[in-house]
Design a protein around this motif. Sequence first.
Motif, mmCIF file in Angstrom:
data_model
loop_
_atom_site.group_PDB
_atom_site.id
_atom_site.type_symbol
_atom_site.label_atom_id
_atom_site.label_comp_id
_atom_site.label_asym_id
_atom_site.label_seq_id
_atom_site.Cartn_x
_atom_site.Cartn_y
_atom_site.Cartn_z
ATOM 1 N N ILE A 100 0.807 -0.925 0.292
ATOM 2 C CA ILE A 100 0.305 -0.383 -0.109
ATOM 3 C C ILE A 100 0.780 1.303 -0.346
ATOM 4 C CG2 ILE A 100 -1.649 1.472 1.352
ATOM 5 C CD1 ILE A 100 -2.798 -1.296 2.218
ATOM 6 N N SER A 101 1.780 0.981 0.934
ATOM 7 C CA SER A 101 2.789 2.370 1.063
ATOM 8 C C SER A 101 3.525 2.814 -0.705
ATOM 9 C CB SER A 101 3.958 2.113 2.722
ATOM 10 O OG SER A 101 3.097 2.271 3.106
ATOM 11 N N LYS A 102 4.081 1.412 -0.885
ATOM 12 C CA LYS A 102 4.423 1.647 -2.374
ATOM 13 C C LYS A 102 3.683 2.510 -3.469
ATOM 14 C CE LYS A 102 7.976 -1.732 -2.120
ATOM 15 N NZ LYS A 102 8.708 -3.209 -2.701
ATOM 16 N N TYR A 103 2.664 1.525 -3.337
ATOM 17 C CA TYR A 103 1.486 2.109 -4.179
ATOM 18 C C TYR A 103 1.066 4.380 -4.698
ATOM 19 C CZ TYR A 103 -2.943 3.923 -6.401
ATOM 20 O OH TYR A 103 -4.000 3.733 -6.811
ATOM 21 N N TYR A 104 0.847 4.385 -3.131
ATOM 22 C CA TYR A 104 1.075 5.693 -2.819
ATOM 23 C C TYR A 104 1.893 6.929 -3.248
ATOM 24 C CZ TYR A 104 -4.002 5.556 -0.525
ATOM 25 O OH TYR A 104 -5.025 4.768 -0.928
ATOM 26 N N GLU A 105 3.117 5.772 -2.726
ATOM 27 C CA GLU A 105 4.367 6.800 -3.457
ATOM 28 C C GLU A 105 5.465 6.506 -4.781
ATOM 29 O OE1 GLU A 105 8.129 4.895 -2.118
ATOM 30 O OE2 GLU A 105 7.516 5.493 0.940
ATOM 31 N N LYS A 106 3.532 5.751 -5.886
ATOM 32 C CA LYS A 106 4.093 6.055 -7.456
ATOM 33 C C LYS A 106 3.606 7.076 -7.328
ATOM 34 C CE LYS A 106 6.218 1.404 -7.379
ATOM 35 N NZ LYS A 106 6.463 0.207 -8.409
ATOM 36 N N LEU A 107 2.033 7.228 -6.878
ATOM 37 C CA LEU A 107 1.495 8.155 -7.570
ATOM 38 C C LEU A 107 1.341 9.455 -7.894
ATOM 39 C CD1 LEU A 107 -1.443 7.691 -4.844
ATOM 40 C CD2 LEU A 107 -1.971 6.607 -7.254
ATOM 41 N N PRO A 108 1.178 10.142 -8.897
ATOM 42 C CA PRO A 108 1.702 11.344 -9.492
ATOM 43 C C PRO A 108 1.679 12.656 -7.989
ATOM 44 C CG PRO A 108 -0.576 11.091 -10.601
ATOM 45 C CD PRO A 108 -0.164 9.196 -9.567
ATOM 46 N N LYS A 109 2.631 13.238 -8.393
ATOM 47 C CA LYS A 109 2.035 14.098 -7.448
ATOM 48 C C LYS A 109 0.636 14.905 -6.845
ATOM 49 C CE LYS A 109 6.206 13.471 -5.628
ATOM 50 N NZ LYS A 109 6.233 11.945 -5.690
ATOM 51 N N PRO A 110 0.596 15.625 -6.111
ATOM 52 C CA PRO A 110 -0.829 16.366 -6.004
ATOM 53 C C PRO A 110 -0.830 17.796 -7.265
ATOM 54 C CG PRO A 110 -0.219 15.568 -3.672
ATOM 55 C CD PRO A 110 1.062 15.420 -5.068
ATOM 56 N N THR A 111 0.937 18.656 -7.156
ATOM 57 C CA THR A 111 1.044 19.270 -7.948
ATOM 58 C C THR A 111 0.917 18.601 -9.023
ATOM 59 O OG1 THR A 111 3.433 19.349 -7.914
ATOM 60 C CG2 THR A 111 2.340 20.622 -6.588
ATOM 61 N N LEU A 112 0.908 18.099 -10.111
ATOM 62 C CA LEU A 112 0.815 17.314 -11.259
ATOM 63 C C LEU A 112 -0.559 17.534 -11.796
ATOM 64 C CD1 LEU A 112 3.983 14.903 -11.297
ATOM 65 C CD2 LEU A 112 3.932 17.466 -12.772
ATOM 66 N N ILE A 113 -1.586 16.850 -11.443
ATOM 67 C CA ILE A 113 -2.318 16.751 -11.430
ATOM 68 C C ILE A 113 -3.812 17.893 -10.936
ATOM 69 C CG2 ILE A 113 -4.730 15.004 -9.976
ATOM 70 C CD1 ILE A 113 -3.411 13.262 -8.724
#
Length: 114
Positions: free
Chosen positions: A79-92
């Motif tokens: 779960i932690s790895k999944y959230y680390e790979k998400l795009p950064k909030p600024t990019l979204i």
Amino acid sequence: MNVNNPTNKPAVASSTVTRDLRELDVRTDNIYESLVIMSKRANQISNNIKEELHQKLSEFASANDNLEEVFENREQIEISKYYEKLPKPTLIAVQEFLDNKIYYRNPAKEAREV
């Protein structure tokens, strides 16, 4: 959100992208107002992701932590790895702004127009 299905997140560039500033101020006629809108949206996205992550990780919380449990909990690590790979909030937030998916209003401008 399903950890195994990352397709429900918006498609965002995963590398550095040079942006044309003229694209950012088309709707607001003010680059600084556009940046404020995007930064506020990025904060909302960040808070939502953080809250979601804490909810998922709280399922694994235990009153007494020992060394064996830390190494055995692979689901928590995934779960932690999944959230680390998400795009950064600024990019979204930038992509949402450019796609005109953010609702915003400026009461100061509305008062001047009336």
